[in-house]
Enzyme design. Structure first.
Site, PDB file in Angstrom:
ATOM      1  N   HIS A  67       0.820  -1.212   0.000  1.00 49.60           N
ATOM      2  CA  HIS A  67       0.000   0.000   0.000  1.00 49.60           C
ATOM      3  C   HIS A  67       0.856   1.264   0.000  1.00 49.60           C
ATOM      4  O   HIS A  67       1.832   1.348   0.734  1.00 49.60           O
ATOM      5  CB  HIS A  67      -0.940   0.009   1.214  1.00 49.60           C
ATOM      6  CG  HIS A  67      -2.073  -0.964   1.068  1.00 49.60           C
ATOM      7  ND1 HIS A  67      -1.884  -2.328   1.138  1.00 49.60           N
ATOM      8  CD2 HIS A  67      -3.391  -0.762   0.808  1.00 49.60           C
ATOM      9  CE1 HIS A  67      -3.060  -2.928   0.931  1.00 49.60           C
ATOM     10  NE2 HIS A  67      -3.974  -2.003   0.730  1.00 49.60           N
ATOM     11  N   PRO A  68       0.451   2.234  -0.823  1.00 46.96           N
ATOM     12  CA  PRO A  68       1.191   3.500  -0.841  1.00 46.96           C
ATOM     13  C   PRO A  68       0.867   4.308   0.417  1.00 46.96           C
ATOM     14  O   PRO A  68      -0.206   4.152   0.993  1.00 46.96           O
ATOM     15  CB  PRO A  68       0.627   4.212  -2.077  1.00 46.96           C
ATOM     16  CG  PRO A  68      -0.781   3.722  -2.163  1.00 46.96           C
ATOM     17  CD  PRO A  68      -0.748   2.287  -1.694  1.00 46.96           C
ATOM     18  N   SER A  84      -6.417   4.010  -5.839  1.00 43.77           N
ATOM     19  CA  SER A  84      -5.804   4.687  -4.708  1.00 43.77           C
ATOM     20  C   SER A  84      -5.919   6.211  -4.845  1.00 43.77           C
ATOM     21  O   SER A  84      -6.198   6.918  -3.871  1.00 43.77           O
ATOM     22  CB  SER A  84      -4.342   4.248  -4.655  1.00 43.77           C
ATOM     23  OG  SER A  84      -3.785   4.630  -3.464  1.00 43.77           O
ATOM     24  N   GLU A  86      -8.209   7.892  -6.411  1.00 43.76           N
ATOM     25  CA  GLU A  86      -9.591   8.310  -6.152  1.00 43.76           C
ATOM     26  C   GLU A  86      -9.897   8.266  -4.653  1.00 43.76           C
ATOM     27  O   GLU A  86     -10.557   9.158  -4.120  1.00 43.76           O
ATOM     28  CB  GLU A  86     -10.558   7.416  -6.933  1.00 43.76           C
ATOM     29  CG  GLU A  86     -10.481   7.706  -8.423  1.00 43.76           C
ATOM     30  CD  GLU A  86     -11.321   6.747  -9.269  1.00 43.76           C
ATOM     31  OE1 GLU A  86     -11.268   6.890 -10.490  1.00 43.76           O
ATOM     32  OE2 GLU A  86     -11.997   5.862  -8.695  1.00 43.76           O
ATOM     33  N   GLU A  87      -9.429   7.235  -3.977  1.00 39.25           N
ATOM     34  CA  GLU A  87      -9.691   7.096  -2.545  1.00 39.25           C
ATOM     35  C   GLU A  87      -9.034   8.222  -1.758  1.00 39.25           C
ATOM     36  O   GLU A  87      -9.663   8.852  -0.899  1.00 39.25           O
ATOM     37  CB  GLU A  87      -9.170   5.734  -2.055  1.00 39.25           C
ATOM     38  CG  GLU A  87      -9.984   4.575  -2.591  1.00 39.25           C
ATOM     39  CD  GLU A  87      -9.236   3.243  -2.651  1.00 39.25           C
ATOM     40  OE1 GLU A  87      -9.840   2.252  -3.095  1.00 39.25           O
ATOM     41  OE2 GLU A  87      -8.055   3.187  -2.266  1.00 39.25           O
ATOM     42  N   GLN A  88      -7.779   8.481  -2.063  1.00 43.86           N
ATOM     43  CA  GLN A  88      -7.066   9.526  -1.329  1.00 43.86           C
ATOM     44  C   GLN A  88      -7.660  10.903  -1.639  1.00 43.86           C
ATOM     45  O   GLN A  88      -7.740  11.772  -0.772  1.00 43.86           O
ATOM     46  CB  GLN A  88      -5.568   9.479  -1.651  1.00 43.86           C
ATOM     47  CG  GLN A  88      -4.935   8.152  -1.227  1.00 43.86           C
ATOM     48  CD  GLN A  88      -3.447   8.239  -0.932  1.00 43.86           C
ATOM     49  OE1 GLN A  88      -2.947   9.297  -0.553  1.00 43.86           O
ATOM     50  NE2 GLN A  88      -2.742   7.134  -1.078  1.00 43.86           N
ATOM     51  N   ILE A 121      -5.356   2.577   6.103  1.00 43.44           N
ATOM     52  CA  ILE A 121      -6.716   2.857   6.568  1.00 43.44           C
ATOM     53  C   ILE A 121      -7.592   3.035   5.333  1.00 43.44           C
ATOM     54  O   ILE A 121      -7.102   3.459   4.273  1.00 43.44           O
ATOM     55  CB  ILE A 121      -6.736   4.124   7.465  1.00 43.44           C
ATOM     56  CG1 ILE A 121      -8.082   4.259   8.181  1.00 43.44           C
ATOM     57  CG2 ILE A 121      -6.412   5.376   6.667  1.00 43.44           C
ATOM     58  CD1 ILE A 121      -8.048   5.284   9.321  1.00 43.44           C
ATOM     59  N   CYS A 122      -8.866   2.672   5.449  1.00 46.89           N
ATOM     60  CA  CYS A 122      -9.790   2.836   4.318  1.00 46.89           C
ATOM     61  C   CYS A 122     -10.106   4.331   4.165  1.00 46.89           C
ATOM     62  O   CYS A 122     -10.905   4.881   4.913  1.00 46.89           O
ATOM     63  CB  CYS A 122     -11.059   2.017   4.554  1.00 46.89           C
ATOM     64  SG  CYS A 122     -12.241   2.174   3.217  1.00 46.89           S
ATOM     65  N   ALA A 123      -9.457   4.963   3.200  1.00 51.50           N
ATOM     66  CA  ALA A 123      -9.567   6.423   3.051  1.00 51.50           C
ATOM     67  C   ALA A 123     -11.005   6.852   2.763  1.00 51.50           C
ATOM     68  O   ALA A 123     -11.456   7.887   3.263  1.00 51.50           O
ATOM     69  CB  ALA A 123      -8.628   6.893   1.936  1.00 51.50           C
TER      70      ALA A 123
HETATM   71  C1  2AL Z   1      -4.717   3.697   1.064  1.00 51.06           C
HETATM   72  C2  2AL Z   1      -5.022   3.875  -0.280  1.00 51.06           C
HETATM   73  O1  2AL Z   1      -4.186   4.034  -1.187  1.00 51.06           O
HETATM   74  N1  2AL Z   1      -6.371   3.862  -0.394  1.00 51.06           N
HETATM   75  C3  2AL Z   1      -6.887   3.690   0.842  1.00 51.06           C
HETATM   76  O2  2AL Z   1      -8.102   3.632   1.091  1.00 51.06           O
HETATM   77  N2  2AL Z   1      -5.852   3.588   1.727  1.00 51.06           N
HETATM   78  N3  2AL Z   1      -3.432   3.669   1.534  1.00 51.06           N
HETATM   79  C4  2AL Z   1      -3.122   3.540   2.858  1.00 51.06           C
HETATM   80  N4  2AL Z   1      -1.808   3.558   3.174  1.00 51.06           N
HETATM   81  O3  2AL Z   1      -4.005   3.413   3.710  1.00 51.06           O
END
Ligand code: 2AL
Length: 174
Positions: A67-68, A84, A86-88, A121-123
Site C-alpha cells: 500500500h502507498p 488509490s 480516487e480514494e485519497q 486505513i480505508c480512506a
Molecule cells: C490507502 C489507499 O491508497 N487507499 C486507501 O483507502 N488507503 N493507503 C493507505 N496507506 O491506507
C-alpha cells in the site's frame, strides 16, 4: 459486471478486471479464480478475505507493504493506482496544506519505523481529520494488534473496490 459474467471470465480477464481489489496484490485475485463459481458478490469477497486470513503473519505484512503512503510521494508525483488516487482524493488528501503534508509524512515514517509496514486505513470511510487521529492512536498499539487492525482496513478497502466492479444482486434484478 454481474456475478454470472464474472464467473464466466477467463483467468486472464478475471485478474485483469479484479486484480487490484487488494492494492498491487493480483496474486490474491489469481488465487481465488479457482474457487468459481461464486454465488454472489459476498461469496467472492469472502473468498478473498479467507485467502488473506490464511496467510502467515509475514504474508499479511507483505500485503500491507504493497500500500502507498497516504498523502505520500506517489500522490505528489502522480504514480498512485487509479483506485488509490480516487480514494485519497475523496478523503481530501490531495488538497492538504504543505504543513499537513509534512505532518503526515513525519507520522507515516514514525509508524513505519515502529511496525515495519505502512499505516493503512480505508480512506473512503475517513477524512483528513479522522485519518490523522487514527494514525496517532494506532501508533500506540502493540504490533500484533496493529497488524490485525491494518488487515481489517485492507478488507474494507477491498469491499468498496469490489462494489464498484461487481453489480450487487439487488441491482441484477432491476
Ligand atoms: C490507502 C489507499 O491508497 N487507499 C486507501 O483507502 N488507503 N493507503 C493507505 N496507506 O491506507
Amino acid at each position: 459486471m454481474d456475478i454470472r459474467t464474472i464467473n464466466a471470465l477467463s483467468y486472464e480477464d478475471f485478474v485483469a478486471y479484479l486484480g487490484n481489489v487488494v492494492e498491487k496484490c493480483p496474486i490474491i485475485t489469481a488465487a481465488v479464480w479457482s474457487r468459481r463459481p461464486f454465488a454472489n458478490l459476498a461469496a467472492l469477497e469472502a473468498a478473498i478475505n479467507e485467502f488473506i486470513e490464511a496467510l502467515p503473519e509475514s504474508g499479511k505484512e507483505g500485503i500491507l507493504r504493497c500500500h502507498p503512503d497516504l498523502a505520500g510521494r506517489d500522490l505528489q508525483s502522480g504514480t498512485l493506482t487509479t483506485e488509490s488516487r480516487e480514494e485519497q482524493g475523496q478523503a481530501g488528501l490531495d488538497a492538504l496544506e504543505a504543513t499537513e503534508v509534512s505532518r503526515m509524512a513525519r507520522l507515516n515514517s514514525e509508524y513505519k519505523e515502529r511496525f515495519g509496514f505502512p499505516f493503512v486505513i480505508c480512506a473512503r470511510m475517513n477524512n483528513k481529520a479522522t485519518i490523522l487521529r487514527q494514525l496517532l492512536e494506532r501508533l500506540g498499539n502493540e504490533r500484533a494488534e496493529e497488524r490485525a487492525r491494518a488487515v481489517d482496513e485492507v478488507k474494507k478497502i477491498g469491499h468498496l473496490r469490489l462494489r464498484a466492479l461487481v453489480l450487487t444482486d439487488a441491482v441484477n434484478k432491476l
